[in-house]
Design a protein around this motif. Structure first.
Motif, short mmCIF file in Angstrom:
data_model
loop_
_atom_site.label_atom_id
_atom_site.label_comp_id
_atom_site.label_asym_id
_atom_site.label_seq_id
_atom_site.Cartn_x
_atom_site.Cartn_y
_atom_site.Cartn_z
N GLU A 174 68.53 -5.78 133.62
CA GLU A 174 67.44 -6.76 134.08
C GLU A 174 66.85 -7.03 135.28
O GLU A 174 65.87 -7.87 135.34
CB GLU A 174 68.35 -8.24 133.91
CG GLU A 174 68.71 -8.48 132.36
CD GLU A 174 70.15 -8.95 132.41
OE1 GLU A 174 71.03 -8.39 132.84
OE2 GLU A 174 70.22 -10.20 131.91
N LEU A 175 67.18 -6.21 136.49
CA LEU A 175 66.47 -6.42 137.50
C LEU A 175 66.05 -5.13 138.12
O LEU A 175 65.88 -4.97 139.10
CB LEU A 175 67.82 -6.95 138.57
CG LEU A 175 68.35 -8.28 138.37
CD1 LEU A 175 69.35 -8.64 139.36
CD2 LEU A 175 67.39 -9.25 138.22
N ARG A 176 65.40 -4.29 137.20
CA ARG A 176 65.02 -3.07 137.45
C ARG A 176 63.47 -3.43 138.05
O ARG A 176 62.72 -4.28 137.93
CB ARG A 176 64.87 -2.29 136.31
CG ARG A 176 66.24 -1.63 135.84
CD ARG A 176 66.06 -0.98 134.53
NE ARG A 176 65.32 0.06 134.18
CZ ARG A 176 64.93 0.32 133.07
NH1 ARG A 176 65.37 -0.05 131.93
NH2 ARG A 176 63.94 1.42 132.97
N VAL A 177 63.08 -2.15 138.91
CA VAL A 177 61.73 -2.27 139.54
C VAL A 177 60.56 -2.35 138.44
O VAL A 177 60.63 -1.76 137.45
CB VAL A 177 61.59 -0.80 140.45
CG1 VAL A 177 60.10 -0.81 140.98
CG2 VAL A 177 62.33 -0.78 141.47
N PRO A 178 59.68 -3.31 138.72
CA PRO A 178 58.56 -3.47 137.77
C PRO A 178 57.50 -2.12 137.64
O PRO A 178 57.64 -1.36 138.81
CB PRO A 178 57.86 -4.57 138.50
CG PRO A 178 58.18 -5.02 139.70
CD PRO A 178 59.43 -4.28 139.85
N GLU A 179 56.89 -1.97 136.77
CA GLU A 179 56.23 -1.18 136.42
C GLU A 179 55.19 -0.69 137.58
O GLU A 179 54.73 0.37 137.64
CB GLU A 179 55.21 -1.08 135.07
CG GLU A 179 54.88 0.05 134.26
CD GLU A 179 55.87 1.28 134.26
OE1 GLU A 179 57.05 0.76 133.90
OE2 GLU A 179 55.51 2.14 134.74
#
Ligand code: NCD
Length: 305
Positions: free
Chosen positions: A190-195
């Protein structure tokens, strides 16, 4: 390098050569701070902080004072006319009448860009929501450069809240331009790097397990889960202690690993790491003041020292 009159809103506002110029100047300041003690005499820095801060605001103020200039501002919006409904554009127009340079932190993404469009003095973004924080990046990169002598050919782990962490976004965008930089992104799903940040990287891996990633890293950049950006407290509570670095875990790391953290930390680095020579986060915060001195001088046209 001539940065006179420019704003610093996003990490890519500075070319690699301009960043290197700032690092070189910061290193000269570190080696002889007294040579710079009246470079900005008579100049005024305004600090406009609509969000909490300890290091960023005070390091900017200390930086200006150490350059012989003066600093003033507000540290909470309730004490400014924002509380009466004034727009950012009008506030910055006002500040530009009083100060020679301004620093702004705001909870909304894009706020600094909007302000810069109405600012006749250089404006520095000290954090716009969960977007960017370019002067923290200068701090982070200077710290790595001081230790390793260069910024390329390195494996950098970023761990924690990679979604909302503006220091992470800025660091990735700026660092990805050096050659041989490999990123290891360590976060819960849920806290992955945004695109838009992911698109800047050439070489990266995404993992969930810190212990698995640790042995390969040259730098480990720990971050706080950004409570203030969550929509609900339950999600924050569930995710906040996803990663806790401690002395035992560091046994599997390289002997010359650098552990960085923009600070403030909550639980993500146990205090038993603080005395490990690989803990760089306190040195990092001191470097922030020196690189901000270099930046202020340069934006005020006093960087050709
Ligand atoms: C960071 C920020 O404000 O984004 N703090 C800082 O400026 N050193 C990191 C954080 O608050 O987690």
């Amino acid at each position: 390098m001539n940065l006179q009159g420019r704003h610093l809103i996003a990490p890519l506002d500075l070319s690699v050569a301009e960043m290197e110029g700032l690092f070189a100047l910061a290193e000269r300041i570190i080696s002889a701070p007294e040579d710079f003690s009246d470079v900005c005499k008579g100049k005024l820095l305004a600090t406009l902080f609509y969000e909490p801060s300890t290091r960023t605001r005070l390091s900017f103020e200390a930086a200006m004072l150490r350059l012989g200039g003066r600093a003033f501002g507000f540290s909470e919006p309730s004490s400014s006319s924002a509380a009466k409904g004034e727009s950012i554009a009008d506030t910055i127009r006002t500040i530009a009448c009083y100060a020679d340079i301004a620093v702004m932190r705001h909870p909304k993404e894009g706020a600094a860009l909007v302000a810069a469009q109405s600012s006749s003095v250089p404006l520095i973004n000290a954090g716009d929501g969960g977007h960017f924080h370019p002067t923290q990046t200068l701090t982070d990169l200077l710290t790595i450069r001081l230790e390793r002598g260069k910024l390329g050919d390195i494996t950098v782990g970023l761990c924690g809240d990679l979604k909302f962490g503006r220091t992470v976004h800025s660091l990735i965008c700026a660092f990805a331009r050096y050659s041989g930089v490999k990123f290891v992104l360590i976060s819960p799903d849920e806290l992955r790097v945004p695109e838009y940040v992911r698109a800047e990287m050439n070489d990266f891996a995404e993992v969930r397990d810190l212990n698995e990633a640790l042995p390969d890293l040259d730098v480990l950049y720990m971050t706080r889960v950004q409570r203030e950006r969550f929509f609900n407290e339950e999600d924050y509570i569930r995710l906040k202690d996803s990663y806790i670095l401690n002395a035992a875990k560091l046994r599997n790391a390289k002997p010359d690993l650098m552990v960085l953290h923009p600070l403030p930390r909550v639980n993500e680095i146990a205090t038993d790491v603080d005395d490990d020579p690989r803990a760089f986060y306190f040195r990092q915060m001191k470097n922030g003041m020196y690189v901000r001195m270099a930046l202020i001088m340069s934006l005020l046209g006093k960087g050709q020292f």
